[in-house]
Motif scaffolding. Structure first.
Motif, PDB file in Angstrom:
ATOM      1  N   VAL A  33     -47.021   5.314 -15.386  1.00 13.11           N
ATOM      2  CA  VAL A  33     -45.696   5.245 -15.990  1.00 13.11           C
ATOM      3  C   VAL A  33     -45.149   6.654 -16.125  1.00 13.11           C
ATOM      4  CG1 VAL A  33     -44.419   4.633 -18.077  1.00 13.11           C
ATOM      5  CG2 VAL A  33     -46.253   3.141 -17.266  1.00 13.11           C
ATOM      6  N   HIS A  34     -43.912   6.852 -15.705  1.00 11.52           N
ATOM      7  CA  HIS A  34     -43.281   8.161 -15.881  1.00 11.52           C
ATOM      8  C   HIS A  34     -43.027   8.415 -17.360  1.00 11.52           C
ATOM      9  CE1 HIS A  34     -40.885  11.692 -15.039  1.00 11.52           C
ATOM     10  NE2 HIS A  34     -39.956  11.210 -15.834  1.00 11.52           N
ATOM     11  N   ASP A  35     -43.364   9.580 -17.836  1.00 13.25           N
ATOM     12  CA  ASP A  35     -43.290   9.920 -19.259  1.00 13.25           C
ATOM     13  C   ASP A  35     -41.887  10.397 -19.616  1.00 13.25           C
ATOM     14  OD1 ASP A  35     -43.979  10.400 -21.869  1.00 13.25           O
ATOM     15  OD2 ASP A  35     -44.906  12.352 -21.465  1.00 13.25           O
ATOM     16  N   ALA A  36     -40.936   9.459 -19.641  1.00 14.68           N
ATOM     17  CA  ALA A  36     -39.555   9.801 -19.969  1.00 14.68           C
ATOM     18  C   ALA A  36     -39.336   9.721 -21.466  1.00 14.68           C
ATOM     19  CB  ALA A  36     -38.594   8.852 -19.256  1.00 14.68           C
ATOM     20  N   GLN A  37     -38.453  10.558 -21.972  1.00 15.40           N
ATOM     21  CA  GLN A  37     -38.130  10.537 -23.394  1.00 15.40           C
ATOM     22  C   GLN A  37     -37.563   9.171 -23.781  1.00 15.40           C
ATOM     23  OE1 GLN A  37     -35.387  13.561 -24.632  1.00 15.40           O
ATOM     24  NE2 GLN A  37     -35.469  13.002 -26.776  1.00 15.40           N
ATOM     25  N   GLY A  38     -38.102   8.596 -24.850  1.00 15.76           N
ATOM     26  CA  GLY A  38     -37.617   7.317 -25.325  1.00 15.76           C
ATOM     27  C   GLY A  38     -38.230   6.112 -24.641  1.00 15.76           C
ATOM     28  N   LEU A  39     -39.010   6.335 -23.578  1.00 16.87           N
ATOM     29  CA  LEU A  39     -39.637   5.199 -22.890  1.00 16.87           C
ATOM     30  C   LEU A  39     -40.719   4.612 -23.790  1.00 16.87           C
ATOM     31  CD1 LEU A  39     -39.677   3.612 -20.228  1.00 16.87           C
ATOM     32  CD2 LEU A  39     -41.469   5.149 -19.443  1.00 16.87           C
ATOM     33  N   ARG A  40     -40.663   3.302 -23.981  1.00 10.80           N
ATOM     34  CA  ARG A  40     -41.504   2.648 -24.964  1.00 10.80           C
ATOM     35  C   ARG A  40     -42.049   1.349 -24.371  1.00 10.80           C
ATOM     36  NH1 ARG A  40     -40.032  -1.293 -27.336  1.00 10.80           N
ATOM     37  NH2 ARG A  40     -37.879  -0.891 -26.778  1.00 10.80           N
ATOM     38  N   PRO A  41     -43.109   1.455 -23.561  1.00 13.00           N
ATOM     39  CA  PRO A  41     -43.640   0.238 -22.940  1.00 13.00           C
ATOM     40  C   PRO A  41     -44.068  -0.793 -23.988  1.00 13.00           C
ATOM     41  CG  PRO A  41     -44.611   2.202 -21.935  1.00 13.00           C
ATOM     42  CD  PRO A  41     -43.867   2.650 -23.166  1.00 13.00           C
ATOM     43  N   THR A  42     -43.810  -2.053 -23.681  1.00 18.58           N
ATOM     44  CA  THR A  42     -44.272  -3.136 -24.550  1.00 18.58           C
ATOM     45  C   THR A  42     -45.793  -3.082 -24.629  1.00 18.58           C
ATOM     46  OG1 THR A  42     -42.388  -4.524 -23.945  1.00 18.58           O
ATOM     47  CG2 THR A  42     -44.332  -5.647 -24.824  1.00 18.58           C
ATOM     48  N   VAL A  94     -37.864   7.382 -13.679  1.00 16.88           N
ATOM     49  CA  VAL A  94     -38.531   6.126 -14.042  1.00 16.88           C
ATOM     50  C   VAL A  94     -38.350   5.107 -12.924  1.00 16.88           C
ATOM     51  CG1 VAL A  94     -38.574   4.220 -15.693  1.00 16.88           C
ATOM     52  CG2 VAL A  94     -38.277   6.566 -16.507  1.00 16.88           C
ATOM     53  N   TYR A  95     -37.134   5.040 -12.381  1.00 21.68           N
ATOM     54  CA  TYR A  95     -36.859   4.152 -11.245  1.00 21.68           C
ATOM     55  C   TYR A  95     -37.755   4.485 -10.048  1.00 21.68           C
ATOM     56  CZ  TYR A  95     -34.509   3.020  -6.846  1.00 21.68           C
ATOM     57  OH  TYR A  95     -34.246   2.623  -5.563  1.00 21.68           O
ATOM     58  N   GLN A  96     -37.890   5.769  -9.764  1.00 20.35           N
ATOM     59  CA  GLN A  96     -38.718   6.170  -8.623  1.00 20.35           C
ATOM     60  C   GLN A  96     -40.177   5.781  -8.820  1.00 20.35           C
ATOM     61  OE1 GLN A  96     -37.672  10.348  -8.514  1.00 20.35           O
ATOM     62  NE2 GLN A  96     -36.003  10.016  -7.063  1.00 20.35           N
ATOM     63  N   GLN A  97     -40.674   5.897 -10.064  1.00 26.88           N
ATOM     64  CA  GLN A  97     -42.045   5.472 -10.333  1.00 26.88           C
ATOM     65  C   GLN A  97     -42.189   3.964 -10.174  1.00 26.88           C
ATOM     66  OE1 GLN A  97     -44.952   7.539 -11.153  1.00 26.88           O
ATOM     67  NE2 GLN A  97     -45.646   5.554 -10.350  1.00 26.88           N
ATOM     68  N   LEU A  98     -41.196   3.220 -10.610  1.00 29.73           N
ATOM     69  CA  LEU A  98     -41.233   1.776 -10.422  1.00 29.73           C
ATOM     70  C   LEU A  98     -41.309   1.407  -8.946  1.00 29.73           C
ATOM     71  CD1 LEU A  98     -38.555   0.624 -13.041  1.00 29.73           C
ATOM     72  CD2 LEU A  98     -41.011   0.191 -13.156  1.00 29.73           C
ATOM     73  N   THR A  99     -40.512   2.076  -8.124  1.00 29.08           N
ATOM     74  CA  THR A  99     -40.531   1.757  -6.690  1.00 29.08           C
ATOM     75  C   THR A  99     -41.879   2.121  -6.073  1.00 29.08           C
ATOM     76  OG1 THR A  99     -39.519   3.899  -6.085  1.00 29.08           O
ATOM     77  CG2 THR A  99     -38.036   2.053  -6.473  1.00 29.08           C
ATOM     78  N   ARG A 100     -42.496   3.208  -6.533  1.00 26.86           N
ATOM     79  CA  ARG A 100     -43.836   3.552  -6.034  1.00 26.86           C
ATOM     80  C   ARG A 100     -44.857   2.488  -6.440  1.00 26.86           C
ATOM     81  NH1 ARG A 100     -42.012   8.939  -7.217  1.00 26.86           N
ATOM     82  NH2 ARG A 100     -42.880   8.876  -9.327  1.00 26.86           N
ATOM     83  N   ASN A 101     -44.738   1.983  -7.652  1.00 29.73           N
ATOM     84  CA  ASN A 101     -45.667   0.951  -8.112  1.00 29.73           C
ATOM     85  C   ASN A 101     -45.475  -0.354  -7.342  1.00 29.73           C
ATOM     86  OD1 ASN A 101     -46.775   2.728  -9.955  1.00 29.73           O
ATOM     87  ND2 ASN A 101     -45.633   1.931 -11.699  1.00 29.73           N
ATOM     88  N   VAL A 102     -44.222  -0.691  -7.052  1.00 30.83           N
ATOM     89  CA  VAL A 102     -43.958  -1.882  -6.239  1.00 30.83           C
ATOM     90  C   VAL A 102     -44.600  -1.740  -4.868  1.00 30.83           C
ATOM     91  CG1 VAL A 102     -42.140  -3.179  -5.055  1.00 30.83           C
ATOM     92  CG2 VAL A 102     -41.852  -2.537  -7.447  1.00 30.83           C
ATOM     93  N   ALA A 103     -44.459  -0.553  -4.278  1.00 26.72           N
ATOM     94  CA  ALA A 103     -45.054  -0.318  -2.961  1.00 26.72           C
ATOM     95  C   ALA A 103     -46.579  -0.373  -3.018  1.00 26.72           C
ATOM     96  CB  ALA A 103     -44.584   1.033  -2.414  1.00 26.72           C
TER      97      ALA A 103
END
Length: 199
Positions: A33-42, A94-103
């Protein structure tokens, strides 16, 4: 093997920069997970409860993850055989990390969009069976999201809607045809499951 000793441990169980898929096709898989400010995974605790609630509804469903962030909810749904998962994320990294995880998962059923969620929903769309609403805290986004979902036909007649908020937030008035099915709290988080009932 010290783990990032220069930072105080956060209360979130996913604070080490990854999310874990609990069950399904990718059970046990950990995704960065990209460590972005305010990112709060469930948290795993909340996620496990949620997916216990909706387990029977996930297979063959279309799911919309409106503020995707870590993607924990969307990836979990896809792992449990959702037909289609759409993720919306505004932060570019964060979007770029999501696309890497999808791949990395070779997850053909997941589409990730780099977009402002409110703008994306502010136009007619295809209806979804399950919608996850887990917005940034204390930004007053819930009411605007619900209005757009209803006005632009993003929901199937009996859609399930999951809403995760800060504990102290008083939800705006819900549409009259939304029934509250489940409600719980965990730490500083409140989470609820609604079912839409369109007559």
């Amino acid at each position: 093997m010290a783990r990032r000793p220069h930072k105080k441990p956060a209360t979130n169980t996913n604070s080490l920069g990854q999310v874990r898929i609990i069950s399904g096709l990718w059970r046990g898989r950990k995704l960065p997970v990209h460590d972005a400010q305010g990112l709060r995974p469930t948290t795993d605790r909340v996620k496990e409860t949620l997916f216990n609630w909706i387990a029977q509804e996930i297979p063959q469903s279309r799911c919309l993850d409106i503020f995707a962030g870590s993607g924990g909810l969307g990836f979990e749904a896809a792992s449990r055989q959702a037909t289609q998962v759409t993720m919306l994320e505004m932060n570019r990294q964060v979007y770029q990390q999501l696309t890497r995880n999808v791949a990395a998962l070779n997850a053909e059923c997941i589409d990730v969009h780099h977009t402002d969620s409110l703008s994306y929903l502010d136009k007619p769309g295809q209806a979804y069976d399950i919608v996850f609403i887990d917005p940034p805290f204390r930004q007053g986004l819930i009411d605007e999201v619900i209005t757009r979902l209803e006005n632009h036909h993003w929901l199937t007649p009996n859609a399930l809607i999951y809403i995760e908020t800060e504990k102290e937030l008083v939800l705006p008035p819900m549409p009259k045809h939304w029934q509250l099915l489940k409600e719980k709290q965990a730490g500083q988080v409140s989470y609820r499951l609604f079912e839409r009932s369109e007559s």
